[in-house]
Design a protein around this motif. Structure first.
Motif, PDB file in Angstrom:
ATOM      1  N   ALA A  71     -87.376  27.733 -19.969  1.00 66.14           N
ATOM      2  CA  ALA A  71     -86.448  28.792 -19.582  1.00 66.14           C
ATOM      3  C   ALA A  71     -85.516  28.328 -18.468  1.00 66.14           C
ATOM      4  N   ALA A  72     -86.054  27.586 -17.501  1.00 66.09           N
ATOM      5  CA  ALA A  72     -85.236  27.104 -16.383  1.00 66.09           C
ATOM      6  C   ALA A  72     -84.141  26.162 -16.859  1.00 66.09           C
ATOM      7  N   ARG A  73     -84.455  25.328 -17.834  1.00 64.29           N
ATOM      8  CA  ARG A  73     -83.448  24.406 -18.375  1.00 64.29           C
ATOM      9  C   ARG A  73     -82.293  25.200 -18.992  1.00 64.29           C
ATOM     10  N   GLU A  74     -82.620  26.245 -19.740  1.00 65.66           N
ATOM     11  CA  GLU A  74     -81.574  27.060 -20.349  1.00 65.66           C
ATOM     12  C   GLU A  74     -80.791  27.837 -19.297  1.00 65.66           C
ATOM     13  N   CYS A  75     -81.487  28.323 -18.258  1.00 66.50           N
ATOM     14  CA  CYS A  75     -80.799  29.056 -17.198  1.00 66.50           C
ATOM     15  C   CYS A  75     -79.806  28.159 -16.463  1.00 66.50           C
ATOM     16  N   ALA A  76     -80.191  26.921 -16.225  1.00 68.51           N
ATOM     17  CA  ALA A  76     -79.300  25.980 -15.551  1.00 68.51           C
ATOM     18  C   ALA A  76     -78.063  25.711 -16.395  1.00 68.51           C
ATOM     19  N   GLU A  77     -78.229  25.636 -17.702  1.00 63.33           N
ATOM     20  CA  GLU A  77     -77.094  25.378 -18.588  1.00 63.33           C
ATOM     21  C   GLU A  77     -76.167  26.582 -18.685  1.00 63.33           C
ATOM     22  N   ARG A  78     -76.738  27.790 -18.637  1.00 57.80           N
ATOM     23  CA  ARG A  78     -75.953  29.006 -18.852  1.00 57.80           C
ATOM     24  C   ARG A  78     -75.503  29.691 -17.567  1.00 57.80           C
ATOM     25  N   GLY A  79     -76.044  29.258 -16.414  1.00 57.41           N
ATOM     26  CA  GLY A  79     -75.703  29.917 -15.159  1.00 57.41           C
ATOM     27  C   GLY A  79     -76.381  31.254 -14.993  1.00 57.41           C
ATOM     28  N   THR A  80     -77.543  31.435 -15.629  1.00 64.53           N
ATOM     29  CA  THR A  80     -78.291  32.681 -15.523  1.00 64.53           C
ATOM     30  C   THR A  80     -79.401  32.546 -14.481  1.00 64.53           C
ATOM     31  N   VAL A  81     -80.118  33.646 -14.213  1.00 67.36           N
ATOM     32  CA  VAL A  81     -81.115  33.693 -13.154  1.00 67.36           C
ATOM     33  C   VAL A  81     -82.519  33.708 -13.749  1.00 67.36           C
ATOM     34  N   LEU A  82     -83.355  32.778 -13.309  1.00 63.68           N
ATOM     35  CA  LEU A  82     -84.761  32.768 -13.713  1.00 63.68           C
ATOM     36  C   LEU A  82     -85.547  33.610 -12.714  1.00 63.68           C
ATOM     37  N   VAL A  83     -86.294  34.593 -13.199  1.00 64.81           N
ATOM     38  CA  VAL A  83     -86.979  35.559 -12.345  1.00 64.81           C
ATOM     39  C   VAL A  83     -88.483  35.475 -12.572  1.00 64.81           C
ATOM     40  N   ALA A  84     -89.252  35.409 -11.480  1.00 66.97           N
ATOM     41  CA  ALA A  84     -90.713  35.400 -11.545  1.00 66.97           C
ATOM     42  C   ALA A  84     -91.243  36.765 -11.127  1.00 66.97           C
ATOM     43  N   ALA A  85     -92.067  37.365 -11.976  1.00 68.10           N
ATOM     44  CA  ALA A  85     -92.735  38.626 -11.651  1.00 68.10           C
ATOM     45  C   ALA A  85     -94.234  38.363 -11.658  1.00 68.10           C
ATOM     46  N   GLY A  86     -94.856  38.375 -10.470  1.00 72.42           N
ATOM     47  CA  GLY A  86     -96.284  38.107 -10.400  1.00 72.42           C
ATOM     48  C   GLY A  86     -96.720  37.731  -9.007  1.00 72.42           C
ATOM     49  N   GLY A  87     -97.919  37.153  -8.919  1.00 72.51           N
ATOM     50  CA  GLY A  87     -98.486  36.747  -7.639  1.00 72.51           C
ATOM     51  C   GLY A  87     -98.026  35.368  -7.226  1.00 72.51           C
ATOM     52  N   ASP A  88     -98.663  34.841  -6.174  1.00 72.37           N
ATOM     53  CA  ASP A  88     -98.233  33.564  -5.605  1.00 72.37           C
ATOM     54  C   ASP A  88     -98.261  32.429  -6.622  1.00 72.37           C
ATOM     55  N   GLY A  89     -99.310  32.375  -7.463  1.00 72.74           N
ATOM     56  CA  GLY A  89     -99.412  31.298  -8.440  1.00 72.74           C
ATOM     57  C   GLY A  89     -98.301  31.354  -9.470  1.00 72.74           C
ATOM     58  N   THR A  90     -97.999  32.551  -9.974  1.00 71.06           N
ATOM     59  CA  THR A  90     -96.905  32.717 -10.935  1.00 71.06           C
ATOM     60  C   THR A  90     -95.576  32.355 -10.305  1.00 71.06           C
ATOM     61  N   ILE A  91     -95.345  32.845  -9.093  1.00 71.16           N
ATOM     62  CA  ILE A  91     -94.085  32.566  -8.403  1.00 71.16           C
ATOM     63  C   ILE A  91     -93.926  31.069  -8.161  1.00 71.16           C
ATOM     64  N   ASN A  92     -95.002  30.389  -7.794  1.00 70.96           N
ATOM     65  CA  ASN A  92     -94.929  28.952  -7.565  1.00 70.96           C
ATOM     66  C   ASN A  92     -94.570  28.210  -8.855  1.00 70.96           C
ATOM     67  N   SER A  93     -95.230  28.553  -9.963  1.00 69.99           N
ATOM     68  CA  SER A  93     -94.969  27.865 -11.228  1.00 69.99           C
ATOM     69  C   SER A  93     -93.529  28.038 -11.681  1.00 69.99           C
ATOM     70  N   VAL A  94     -93.013  29.257 -11.572  1.00 66.75           N
ATOM     71  CA  VAL A  94     -91.639  29.518 -12.009  1.00 66.75           C
ATOM     72  C   VAL A  94     -90.640  28.894 -11.031  1.00 66.75           C
ATOM     73  N   ALA A  95     -90.948  28.965  -9.729  1.00 67.94           N
ATOM     74  CA  ALA A  95     -90.073  28.346  -8.731  1.00 67.94           C
ATOM     75  C   ALA A  95     -90.004  26.837  -8.927  1.00 67.94           C
ATOM     76  N   GLN A  96     -91.143  26.226  -9.288  1.00 67.19           N
ATOM     77  CA  GLN A  96     -91.178  24.789  -9.556  1.00 67.19           C
ATOM     78  C   GLN A  96     -90.165  24.433 -10.638  1.00 67.19           C
ATOM     79  N   ALA A  97     -90.125  25.230 -11.695  1.00 66.38           N
ATOM     80  CA  ALA A  97     -89.199  24.968 -12.794  1.00 66.38           C
ATOM     81  C   ALA A  97     -87.754  25.204 -12.362  1.00 66.38           C
ATOM     82  N   ALA A  98     -87.519  26.302 -11.637  1.00 67.35           N
ATOM     83  CA  ALA A  98     -86.160  26.608 -11.188  1.00 67.35           C
ATOM     84  C   ALA A  98     -85.637  25.533 -10.247  1.00 67.35           C
TER      85      ALA A  98
END
Length: 328
Positions: A71-98
C-alpha cells in the motif's frame, strides 16, 4: 488488494473530494477494538466529508507488514496518504512502510498507551482523530533506527523484549487483562538472570558495561512520564535519542526500579545511567543474534546494533493546532 468503496456513501460523485485519498490499514487482530466497527466509523466520518478513501484488505495479522508495504508503494506513486488505525505495533508496521517508501502517513491511535499519537496531539477517540486527519498538514517528525528498522517510541534489548514476549504468552493463556500483564512482568523479572555484556561506542568513546537491559527512547512524553532526567528528555525529538541502562542488579531491585518508573521517579533513582545521543553502536559480546523490541514488536538482529536518529524523517499528517488535544 483494496476493499471496494461503497456506492451508498453520502457524497456527490461529480464533486472532487477535498484532499488526497486516505488509504487505511486496520489490523484485524489489534487489541480489543473490532475491525468492522472501526471501518464503519471511519466510513461515516470520511464519507460524510466527501473524502476519497480505501481500506487495505488484510486477512490475518501476519499479513500486515506485507500489505502495508504494498500500500505504501502505491501511496508514494499516487501522492495519497497511508493511514494506520491500531495500537503501537500496528502503527509501527505501517509507519515502517510509509517511511521506507516516503509517502504521507496518518495515525488513528487505538492502543493502550498511544505515546506517539498523544505526543503529537492526536485524539484517542477514533472519530475525533479521523475528523482531525481530514484537515491535517504534513509535518516531518524524527524517527529512530536500529539496524535499519524504524521505531517511533522506543527500542530495547535484554530484559525488556523478554517481558514483551512473556506478556503475550500469558495473555494468550489467561486473557488480555491488566492484571495478567502485571503478573507476567513479575514472573519474568524473577526468572531473568542474564546480564548483557555490552561494548558501547558513543561520541567516539567505547565503554564496556554489564546490564540486564538497554532501553532507547524516541518519545519525549514517555520519557517524561517515567521521570527521566529533564535535561536528557528535553533533547529527544530535536536530533537526539535517549538511552537508559540499569547497573547489574537483582530481581527485587529491578522491581523497585520498575515501580519508580511507573510513579515517574526513575530519573532520581540510583543505579541507572542515561544519556542523549545521535548515534550509538552496541556490540553484544558472545552473541550472534539478540532479541530487539521496536515499539513492542520483537525481532532477532545480529550485532553490532546501530541506534541512530534517521537522516530521513517520517512525513506525518499532523492535526492543525485547533484540532490537537492537550497531552494528558
Amino acid at each position: 488488494m483494496w476493499a471496494a468503496r461503497s456506492d451508498d456513501l453520502p457524497w456527490p460523485r461529480d464533486v472532487p473530494a477535498p484532499g488526497p485519498e486516505l488509504v487505511v490499514v486496520i489490523n484485524p487482530g489489534s487489541g480489543e477494538h473490532d475491525a468492522t466497527a472501526t471501518r464503519d466509523a471511519l466510513a461515516r466520518v470520511f464519507g460524510s466529508a466527501g473524502r476519497a478513501f480505501r481500506f487495505v484488505a488484510i486477512a490475518t495479522p501476519a499479513d500486515l507488514a506485507r500489505a502495508a508495504d504494498h500500500a505504501a508503494r502505491e501511496c508514494a506513486e499516487r501522492g495519497t496518504v497511508l493511514v494506520a488505525a491500531g495500537g503501537d505495533g500496528t502503527i509501527n508496521s505501517v509507519a515502517q512502510a510509509a517511511w521506507h517508501h516516503g509517502c504521507l502517513f496518518g495515525v488513528l491511535p487505538q492502543g493502550t498507551f498511544n505515546y506517539f499519537g498523544r505526543d503529537h496531539g492526536i485524539a484517542q477517540d477514533l472519530e475525533q482523530a479521523a475528523t482531525a486527519l481530514l484537515h491535517a498538514d504534513e509535518q516531518p517528525v524524527q524517527v529512530g533506527e536500529v539496524n535499519g528498522r524504524l521505531f517511533l517510541v522506543n527500542a530495547s534489548l535484554g530484559l525488556y523484549p523478554q517481558l514483551l514476549e512473556d506478556r503475550e504468552t500469558f495473555k494468550q493463556q489467561l486473557g488480555r487483562h491488566r492484571w495478567v500483564a502485571m503478573l507476567s512482568g513479575v514472573v519474568t523479572v524473577f526468572k531473568w538472570r542474564r546480564q548483557l555484556a555490552l561494548d558501547l561506542e558513543l561520541d567516539g568513546q567505547t565503554t564496556r558495561v554489564l546490564s540486564p537491559t538497554l532501553f532507547v527512547g524516541n518519545n519525549r512524553l514517555q520519557l517524561e512520564r517515567i521521570g527521566m532526567e529533564p535535561a536528557i528528555a528535553a533533547r529527544v525529538g530535536e536530533g537526539r535519542l535517549a538511552a537508559l541502562m540499569p547497573h547489574p542488579i537483582g530481581s527485587w531491585k529491578l522491581l523497585w526500579l520498575a515501580l519508580r518508573g511507573a510513579l515517574g521517579r526513575l530519573g532520581d533513582a540510583n543505579g541507572i545511567d542515561g544519556a542523549a545521543f545521535r548515534n550509538l553502536t552496541v556490540q553484544v559480546r558472545r552473541a550472534r543474534r539478540v532479541k530487539v523490541a521496536t515499539d513492542g514488536e520483537v525481532t532477532m538482529m545480529a550485532p553490532p546494533l546501530q541506534f541512530r536518529v534517521s537522516d530521513r524523517p517520517l512525513r506525518l499528517m499532523l492535526p492543525r493546532p485547533d484540532h490537537r488535544v492537550p497531552v494528558e
